[in-house]
Design an enzyme around this catalytic site. Structure first.
Site, PDB file in Angstrom:
ATOM      1  N   ARG A  59       0.779  -1.246   0.000  1.00 14.12           N
ATOM      2  CA  ARG A  59       0.000   0.000   0.000  1.00 14.12           C
ATOM      3  C   ARG A  59       0.803   1.284   0.000  1.00 14.12           C
ATOM      4  O   ARG A  59       0.273   2.343  -0.299  1.00 14.12           O
ATOM      5  CB  ARG A  59      -0.956  -0.004   1.206  1.00 14.12           C
ATOM      6  N   TYR A  81      -4.055 -18.205  13.034  1.00 14.78           N
ATOM      7  CA  TYR A  81      -5.196 -17.611  12.305  1.00 14.78           C
ATOM      8  C   TYR A  81      -6.324 -18.630  12.126  1.00 14.78           C
ATOM      9  O   TYR A  81      -7.501 -18.293  12.232  1.00 14.78           O
ATOM     10  CB  TYR A  81      -4.746 -17.082  10.938  1.00 14.78           C
TER      11      TYR A  81
HETATM   12  O1  CP3 Z   1       5.710  -7.997  -0.739  1.00  9.00           O
HETATM   13  C1  CP3 Z   1       5.651  -9.010  -0.013  1.00  9.00           C
HETATM   14  O2  CP3 Z   1       6.275  -9.134   1.056  1.00  9.00           O
HETATM   15  C2  CP3 Z   1       4.843 -10.212  -0.520  1.00  9.00           C
HETATM   16  C3  CP3 Z   1       3.503 -10.304  -0.153  1.00  9.00           C
HETATM   17  C4  CP3 Z   1       3.077 -10.680   1.257  1.00  9.00           C
HETATM   18  C5  CP3 Z   1       1.854 -10.215   1.798  1.00  9.00           C
HETATM   19  N1  CP3 Z   1       1.624 -10.832   2.973  1.00  9.00           N
HETATM   20  C6  CP3 Z   1       0.966  -9.248   1.136  1.00  9.00           C
HETATM   21  C7  CP3 Z   1      -0.088  -8.581   1.917  1.00  9.00           C
HETATM   22  C8  CP3 Z   1       3.629 -11.546   2.202  1.00  9.00           C
HETATM   23  C9  CP3 Z   1       4.969 -12.285   2.169  1.00  9.00           C
HETATM   24  C10 CP3 Z   1       2.703 -11.651   3.279  1.00  9.00           C
HETATM   25  C11 CP3 Z   1       2.903 -12.518   4.445  1.00  9.00           C
HETATM   26  C12 CP3 Z   1       1.973 -12.408   5.583  1.00  9.00           C
HETATM   27  N2  CP3 Z   1       0.622 -12.244   5.573  1.00  9.00           N
HETATM   28  C13 CP3 Z   1       2.377 -12.588   6.935  1.00  9.00           C
HETATM   29  C14 CP3 Z   1       3.774 -12.890   7.391  1.00  9.00           C
HETATM   30  C15 CP3 Z   1       4.657 -11.699   7.363  1.00  9.00           C
HETATM   31  C16 CP3 Z   1       4.321 -10.632   8.390  1.00  9.00           C
HETATM   32  O3  CP3 Z   1       3.973  -9.511   7.929  1.00  9.00           O
HETATM   33  O4  CP3 Z   1       4.405 -10.892   9.579  1.00  9.00           O
HETATM   34  C17 CP3 Z   1       1.224 -12.456   7.735  1.00  9.00           C
HETATM   35  C18 CP3 Z   1       1.166 -12.552   9.245  1.00  9.00           C
HETATM   36  C19 CP3 Z   1       0.118 -12.248   6.861  1.00  9.00           C
HETATM   37  C20 CP3 Z   1      -1.318 -12.140   7.226  1.00  9.00           C
HETATM   38  C21 CP3 Z   1      -1.898 -10.852   6.807  1.00  9.00           C
HETATM   39  N3  CP3 Z   1      -2.080 -10.447   5.501  1.00  9.00           N
HETATM   40  C22 CP3 Z   1      -2.397  -9.820   7.646  1.00  9.00           C
HETATM   41  C23 CP3 Z   1      -2.378  -9.849   9.153  1.00  9.00           C
HETATM   42  C24 CP3 Z   1      -2.849  -8.801   6.806  1.00  9.00           C
HETATM   43  C25 CP3 Z   1      -3.556  -7.532   7.231  1.00  9.00           C
HETATM   44  C26 CP3 Z   1      -2.579  -6.540   7.754  1.00  9.00           C
HETATM   45  C27 CP3 Z   1      -2.246  -5.540   6.701  1.00  9.00           C
HETATM   46  O5  CP3 Z   1      -1.059  -5.208   6.554  1.00  9.00           O
HETATM   47  O6  CP3 Z   1      -3.191  -5.070   6.046  1.00  9.00           O
HETATM   48  C28 CP3 Z   1      -2.611  -9.194   5.464  1.00  9.00           C
HETATM   49  C29 CP3 Z   1      -2.934  -8.425   4.247  1.00  9.00           C
HETATM   50  C30 CP3 Z   1      -1.823  -8.189   3.283  1.00  9.00           C
HETATM   51  N4  CP3 Z   1      -0.930  -9.127   2.865  1.00  9.00           N
HETATM   52  C31 CP3 Z   1      -1.571  -6.977   2.586  1.00  9.00           C
HETATM   53  C32 CP3 Z   1      -0.482  -7.219   1.737  1.00  9.00           C
HETATM   54  C33 CP3 Z   1       0.131  -6.257   0.751  1.00  9.00           C
HETATM   55  C34 CP3 Z   1      -2.385  -5.712   2.684  1.00  9.00           C
HETATM   56  C35 CP3 Z   1      -3.628  -5.927   1.889  1.00  9.00           C
HETATM   57  C36 CP3 Z   1      -4.188  -4.686   1.279  1.00  9.00           C
HETATM   58  O7  CP3 Z   1      -3.829  -4.351   0.139  1.00  9.00           O
HETATM   59  O8  CP3 Z   1      -5.035  -4.063   1.938  1.00  9.00           O
END
Ligand code: CP3
Length: 356
Positions: A36, A158
């Site tokens: 984002r 989760y």
């Molecule tokens: O660029 C990268 O690193 C690759 C993509 C990636 C995402 N999530 C995209 C994402 C990766 C490797 C992850 C891993 C992920 N997802 C983890 C482990 C890494 C960490 O951050 O601890 C976890 C715990 C998740 C679970 C998850 N996904 C949560 C808790 C959330 C909501 C929190 C948030 O930041 O909005 C997501 C959503 C998410 N995953 C987004 C992205 C870019 C945001 C979504 C959006 O566009 O609104």
């Protein structure tokens, strides 16, 4: 594979460091480098009509993976996807509500584990792997492609909690009350993750990373049982199928459990969180013989300026002579100014020249 293909692979700096080489300038990529904070990401996400739709549309998922590579020239691209694709593909449908994070219908007892069906995963995993295949075609040949999944423990938090939480209480309660039932859940997640990562590798991922974002809330005995042991089995099974593909672990918050984790799991690289002292990163590289990745504070990248410059230099200086991958200690946050990322890249890339 053609000879040219094999030769160009040799230029992938991240792969060299995961193989134990020390480079004058470390390879650099950043967790959540697609996301984002980039206006072009927000535009593509809008076009997709939601986060999960974006993950399951190969052309758009490939596009957002490539955006930070085009802008900054990172040494590695990480597949754009999410760790919750695994429970979603297993049949525990996941939704991402705007501003609220992920929501799942929680599984809180062994009796409910039949809601997870490994035979269902094919279609959804195939879409993710189509993204991987497109990326390998479209990426510059010197750019490493990283596939990934969540670690069994973190995904289980989760699956059981139904959402993110600061203490992972629901999963910890389940694990304490019914360790045998919880082990069944962990085993399903290990087996499914091995298949999923194998498919990503077969589609073109050079290396894979296993995110254990919530490893840090467990006491030592439970850390050994739910973090180290399942990751060790996952790595062992994956290496039976793909012996030459390096694996990066990320036991976030492991603290002094990190050394044992690295030695027992057989990972080739380890992601270090912001709280890991640089001295301990050096010890991991020297005593456990792994590549170390990390660990700039993502909030320091938001602040930028001299404090960031100082920490970049300290990190590069401390890790000289060791296999080091420059990265953050956790993912980029949405309010990060894109210019600060550009400045970080320039400073890391200039370091070897200044200190030659
Ligand atoms: O660029 C990268 O690193 C690759 C993509 C990636 C995402 N999530 C995209 C994402 C990766 C490797 C992850 C891993 C992920 N997802 C983890 C482990 C890494 C960490 O951050 O601890 C976890 C715990 C998740 C679970 C998850 N996904 C949560 C808790 C959330 C909501 C929190 C948030 O930041 O909005 C997501 C959503 C998410 N995953 C987004 C992205 C870019 C945001 C979504 C959006 O566009 O609104």
């Amino acid at each position: 594979m053609t000879t040219a293909g094999t030769d160009s692979k040799k230029n992938r700096k991240l792969m060299q460091v995961l193989g134990g080489q020390v480079l004058p300038t470390p390879p650099i990529w950043l967790m959540r480098q697609a996301g984002r904070y980039l206006p072009e990401y927000r535009a593509t996400r809008g076009e997709a009509g939601g986060f999960l739709k974006l993950c399951y549309t190969p052309s758009l998922a490939a596009e957002v993976t490539l955006q930070p590579i085009r802008r900054y020239g990172f040494d590695a691209a990480i597949l754009f996807s999410d760790i919750l694709i695994v429970p979603d593909a297993l049949g525990q449908s996941v939704s991402f509500l705007e501003g609220e994070g992920p929501k799942l219908d929680p599984i809180q007892s062994a009796a409910e584990l039949n809601r997870l069906d490994p035979s269902k995963t094919g279609t959804k995993f195939a879409l993710i792997c189509e993204t991987v295949a497109r990326l390998r075609q479209d990426l510059p040949s010197e750019t490493t492609l990283i596939g990934f999944c969540g670690a069994p423990w973190t995904v289980a938090t989760y699956v059981v909690g139904g959402e993110g939480s600061s203490d992972q209480a629901a999963a910890r309660r389940f694990a304490y009350r019914d360790p045998k039932g919880f082990q069944q859940l962990i085993d399903i997640l290990v087996d499914t993750s091995v298949d999923y990562l194998s498919q990503q590798i077969e589609a073109g991922a050079d290396t894979v990373m296993v995110f254990d974002s919530w490893a840090g809330t467990l006491p030592d005995r439970e850390f050994a049982t739910w973090v180290t042991a399942p990751t060790a089995r996952l790595v062992r099974e994956l290496k039976k199928r793909h012996p030459n593909v390096p694996v990066i672990g990320f036991p976030r918050g492991a603290g002094s459990n990190a050394l044992g984790f690295v030695k027992e799991t057989g990972v080739n690289g380890v992601g270090c969180d912001t709280a890991m002292p640089l001295h301990d990163m050096r010890v991991l590289a020297k005593d456990a013989g792994v590549a170390v990745q990390g660990n700039i504070d993502p909030l320091l990248l938001v602040a930028g300026g001299e404090a960031l410059d100082r920490r970049i230099d300290e990190t590069l200086q401390a890790m000289r002579g060791l296999p080091h991958i420059f990265n953050l200690g956790h993912g980029i946050v949405p309010d990060t100014p894109p210019d600060h990322v550009a400045r970080l890249m320039e400073r890391v890339r200039a370091f070897a020249k200044v200190h030659a």
